[in-house]
Structures are given as structure tokens and as C-alpha cells.
Design a protein around this motif. Structure first.
Motif, PDB file in Angstrom:
ATOM      1  N   CYS A  34       0.829  -1.211   0.000  1.00 30.00           N
ATOM      2  CA  CYS A  34       0.000   0.000   0.000  1.00 30.00           C
ATOM      3  C   CYS A  34       0.860   1.257   0.000  1.00 30.00           C
ATOM      4  CB  CYS A  34      -0.925   0.008   1.205  1.00 30.00           C
ATOM      5  SG  CYS A  34      -2.286  -1.172   1.147  1.00 30.00           S
ATOM      6  N   ALA A  37       2.271   1.975  -3.408  1.00 30.14           N
ATOM      7  CA  ALA A  37       1.249   2.479  -4.334  1.00 30.14           C
ATOM      8  C   ALA A  37       0.887   3.930  -4.033  1.00 30.14           C
ATOM      9  CB  ALA A  37       0.010   1.593  -4.272  1.00 30.14           C
ATOM     10  N   VAL A  46      -5.872   4.342  -2.919  1.00 30.51           N
ATOM     11  CA  VAL A  46      -5.413   2.950  -2.854  1.00 30.51           C
ATOM     12  C   VAL A  46      -6.408   2.157  -2.027  1.00 30.51           C
ATOM     13  CG1 VAL A  46      -3.584   1.400  -2.092  1.00 30.51           C
ATOM     14  CG2 VAL A  46      -2.988   3.621  -3.070  1.00 30.51           C
TER      15      VAL A  46
END
Length: 245
Positions: A34, A37, A46
């Protein structure tokens, strides 16, 4: 509007059960993904898509966003499509939940590729095989492109086949390694989830061949290197060691 990254995550794994929740680094594995991203400049949101409450709770514990999905999905793409059906973003990026070292710049490359190729409903990434790696490995998926960057074919076999060297590649960098990240236009993703499996897809066990066999263009961007996925306990131990260094 920026793209949305969706990370499909499930608890079950034949080789590494509970993989998203491994926490030897002090962070859940899914948290590392996460955070990578979120760092991508082209990503505005996300979301972790999961059918397991333990994973959802872990994501919420570090301030992430999780959406529960049905438990009967046969692929991560279907799970991503379920979440995307409730969104309005034009571009959806499917990020693998077991690649904690995925470079944010790679995500940006893929999103910008989709922005520059409006004719394509789906895009992905590839890189040259690194020196010392084996392009003949069936677990390493190869992709061949036309001169415009569209995928002609994906295979576990060595394509193109080097006839002059009897199938023994002297220079691994001549082949392109497919990377398991995809970006979709939302409408195409929802359509893809309804398309029936195809013979080539079933023969190679490669879902992306469904796109080509149904006649849709799939564009491919190139990056310098692949992220290292976590599939086994040894993979995870090596990741922890790299992070500590």
C-alpha cells in the motif's frame, strides 16, 4: 482525475498462507505494498480488495482503505472488478499484493501509458530479462510486441524461439519478461470480467491471453527491472534481510 490502485488480497495461499499479514519487518506485508502504491504520483486512492476480515482489519489498523468482496471470485481480476464497479475513476490499476518493492515510478509509467493510448482498454509492463536469469523458465512469462508496443502474445515457452541456437538463449536480455501489474479503463475491466475463458488462456494458464484472443488491444510499457514477488517463506526472509540492510 488520478487513477485508483486496487490491491486484491486473500488469506489462502498454497505456498504461504496468511501472506498479507506477515509482519517480521514491523509492518504487514500488505502495508508495504500500500505504501508503495500511495507514493505513485498518478494514484489518487489505494484500496485493498479482500474477502477476509483479518486482512481488512489489518489494513484499517495502519490507516489504509479496505473493501470487502465476495469470497467466490476465481481470480484477482474479478475481485478488482467488483470493487471497480462501485467507483467512477477512469483508470484502475491492479497492483499485486505480494510485491512490497514495486517501484512507484513503474505504476506511473503504466498509468501514463494508458493516458497516451486511448485506443487501449488494458495495459501492462515488461522488462528485459536480467543478466544471469533464465528466459526458458516457464514461471517467467514472456511477451512479444509489435512495433507500436501492442502485445502479440504471452507465453510460458521461449518466444520468440532462437532457432539458430537450438533454443538456448545466449543473451537473456533479448527477451521480455512480463510483469504482473495491469491498468484498465474501468468500462473495459467490467467487460473483461464477463468474457468467457479462451483456449489459449486455458492452455497457458495466463489470463491476459483472454484479452488478445477476444481481439482487444493490450499495450505494454517497458521499465528497467522487475519487482521481486513474495511466494515462499524463503522469498519473505530475503525481503526482510534486504529491508534491514
Amino acid at each position: 482525475m488520478k487513477a485508483v490502485a486496487i490491491i486484491p488480497a486473500r488469506y489462502a495461499s498454497s505456498r504461504l498462507p496468511g501472506k498479507p499479514l506477515m509482519k517480521e519487518t514491523g509492518k504487514f506485508l500488505i502495508q508495504h505494498v500500500c505504501e508503495q502504491a500511495v507514493r505513485a504520483a498518478t494514484i489518487g486512492r489505494v484500496i485493498v480488495a479482500t474477502d477476509d476480515q483479518r486482512i481488512a482489519d489489518a489494513v484499517l489498523s495502519f490507516g489504509g482503505e479496505a473493501i470487502m468482496t465476495r469470497a467466490d471470485h476465481v481470480s484477482g481480476t474479478d475481485r478488482v472488478a467488483e470493487v471497480a464497479s462501485g467507483l467512477t475513476a477512469e483508470i484502475i490499476v491492479n497492483v499485486q499484493g505480494d510485491e512490497p518493492e514495486l517501484e512507484p515510478a513503474a505504476i506511473d509509467t503504466l498509468v501514463r501509458l494508458m493516458e497516451s493510448r486511448p485506443e487501449a482498454g488494458i495495459g501492462t509492463l515488461a522488462c528485459s530479462f536480467a543478466k544471469g536469469t533464465d528466459p526458458t523458465d516457464p514461471n517467467a512469462v514472456k511477451v512479444v510486441l509489435d512495433h507500436t508496443g501492442r502485445a502479440l502474445y504471452f507465453s510460458r515457452s521461449l518466444v520468440p524461439f532462437p532457432r539458430e541456437s537450438a533454443g538456448k538463449p545466449a543473451d537473456a536480455s533479448r527477451w521480455l519478461l512480463h510483469l504482473g501489474i495491469y491498468a484498465y479503463r474501468r468500462e473495459f475491466l467490467l467487460k473483461l470480467a464477463t468474457l468467457p475463458p479462451t483456449p489459449l488462456e486455458q492452455a497457458e494458464k495466463l489470463e491476459q491471453l483472454r484479452v488478445l484472443e477476444h481481439g482487444y488491444p493490450l499495450v505494454v510499457g517497458k521499465v528497467e527491472r522487475a519487482a521481486i514477488g513474495i511466494d515462499t517463506p524463503e522469498d519473505y526472509a530475503a525481503f526482510v534481510a534486504r529491508l534491514r540492510r
